[in-house]
Design a protein around this motif. Structure first.
Motif, short mmCIF file in Angstrom:
data_model
loop_
_atom_site.label_atom_id
_atom_site.label_comp_id
_atom_site.label_asym_id
_atom_site.label_seq_id
_atom_site.Cartn_x
_atom_site.Cartn_y
_atom_site.Cartn_z
N LYS A 30 35.91 43.89 -4.18
CA LYS A 30 34.44 43.34 -3.98
C LYS A 30 33.65 44.60 -3.78
N LEU A 31 32.61 44.73 -4.37
CA LEU A 31 31.63 46.11 -4.40
C LEU A 31 30.43 45.50 -4.29
N LYS A 32 29.59 46.03 -3.00
CA LYS A 32 28.20 45.92 -2.82
C LYS A 32 27.61 47.24 -2.39
N GLY A 33 26.40 47.24 -2.81
CA GLY A 33 25.44 48.28 -2.37
C GLY A 33 24.08 47.63 -1.96
N GLU A 34 23.67 47.95 -0.93
CA GLU A 34 22.27 47.71 -0.33
C GLU A 34 21.59 48.78 0.02
N GLY A 35 20.19 48.65 -0.10
CA GLY A 35 19.11 49.92 0.35
C GLY A 35 17.80 49.20 0.68
N SER A 36 17.37 49.81 2.00
CA SER A 36 16.08 49.10 2.37
C SER A 36 15.27 50.15 2.64
N VAL A 37 13.88 50.23 2.61
CA VAL A 37 13.08 51.29 2.87
C VAL A 37 11.81 50.67 3.55
N ALA A 88 4.98 48.47 4.91
CA ALA A 88 5.46 47.92 3.71
C ALA A 88 7.10 48.22 3.60
N ALA A 89 7.62 47.25 3.49
CA ALA A 89 8.78 46.91 3.65
C ALA A 89 9.77 46.55 2.38
N GLY A 90 10.78 47.01 1.89
CA GLY A 90 11.35 46.40 0.96
C GLY A 90 12.97 46.64 0.95
N ARG A 91 13.77 45.58 0.12
CA ARG A 91 15.16 45.89 -0.05
C ARG A 91 15.69 45.38 -1.40
N ALA A 92 16.73 45.76 -1.54
CA ALA A 92 17.51 45.40 -2.78
C ALA A 92 19.01 45.53 -2.55
N SER A 93 19.69 44.55 -3.16
CA SER A 93 20.93 44.36 -2.85
C SER A 93 21.58 43.96 -4.42
N LEU A 94 22.81 44.49 -4.57
CA LEU A 94 23.84 44.31 -5.77
C LEU A 94 25.19 44.24 -5.54
N GLY A 95 25.89 43.28 -5.96
CA GLY A 95 27.42 43.06 -5.69
C GLY A 95 27.95 42.50 -7.14
#
Length: 194
Positions: free
Chosen positions: A40-47, A59-66
């Motif tokens: 199981k692979l997962k990456g997340e980022g928030s700014v 301003a806040a944003g996030r993205a996640s992919l797995g």
């Protein structure tokens, strides 16, 4: 045996006004009963970025992919699959309500997942803020997300700042609901949504 790496340079972990956070996660697994091996692979980022000098508009944003690779959906235990929907995910939808479902309407999870959110955090006073937001997400039975069924929710939140983090109440509606999805969702918690 999960492995995780986090890089965090946010100015405040409870209520950031600038910086970013990145997470990389890998969980190799082997099912002794069925002999299935998968990862199981997962990456997340928030700014986070204040758009004024006083930090009243952030301003806040996030993205996640797995993804889960190496096994079919039936060979991956239900508690290891990906789910989306709810207060910490795509607001406006039921908890784990996005993605494939069984014949009885219960979520079955998926092999891949994608989520993203955008918020504008506005400080009305020193202790009260409002947060308009948009969330989107999808769960797929394939090893790469199927964006053709991307679900979107939008709403507004109220924040009350305390020394231990903001108290949060969000109200959201699903913008492209399926039959059986709720008309709206109300979520409460401590801390920002992400």
């Amino acid at each position: 045996v999960p492995l995780q790496y986090v890089y965090d340079n946010r100015d405040n972990r409870l209520n950031p006004t600038r910086g970013f956070r990145l997470l990389a996660y890998a969980e190799p697994s082997y099912d002794l009963l069925n002999g299935a091996a998968f990862v199981k692979l997962k990456g997340e980022g928030s700014v986070y970025q204040a758009i004024d000098s006083g930090g009243k508009f952030v301003a806040a944003g996030r993205a996640s992919l797995g993804t889960i690779a190496g096994a079919s959906l039936q060979d991956v235990p239900a508690d290891r699959r990906f789910y989306a929907g709810g207060g910490g995910s795509v607001r406006g939808y039921a908890y784990q309500g996005i993605g494939p479902k069984a014949a009885d309407g219960q979520p079955i999870g998926g092999l891949s997942w994608f989520e993203t959110s955008a918020e504008m955090r506005v400080a009305v006073t020193d202790t009260i803020g409002i947060v308009p937001f948009v969330d989107a997400g999808t769960v797929s039975t394939k090893t790469f997300p199927d964006f053709s069924d991307l679900k979107v929710g939008a709403g507004i939140g109220l924040r009350y700042l305390t020394p231990f983090g903001p108290l949060r109440v969000d109200v959201a509606v699903p913008l492209n609901p399926d039959p059986g999805d709720p008309d709206y969702g109300i979520y409460a918690g401590i801390g920002q949504a992400f």
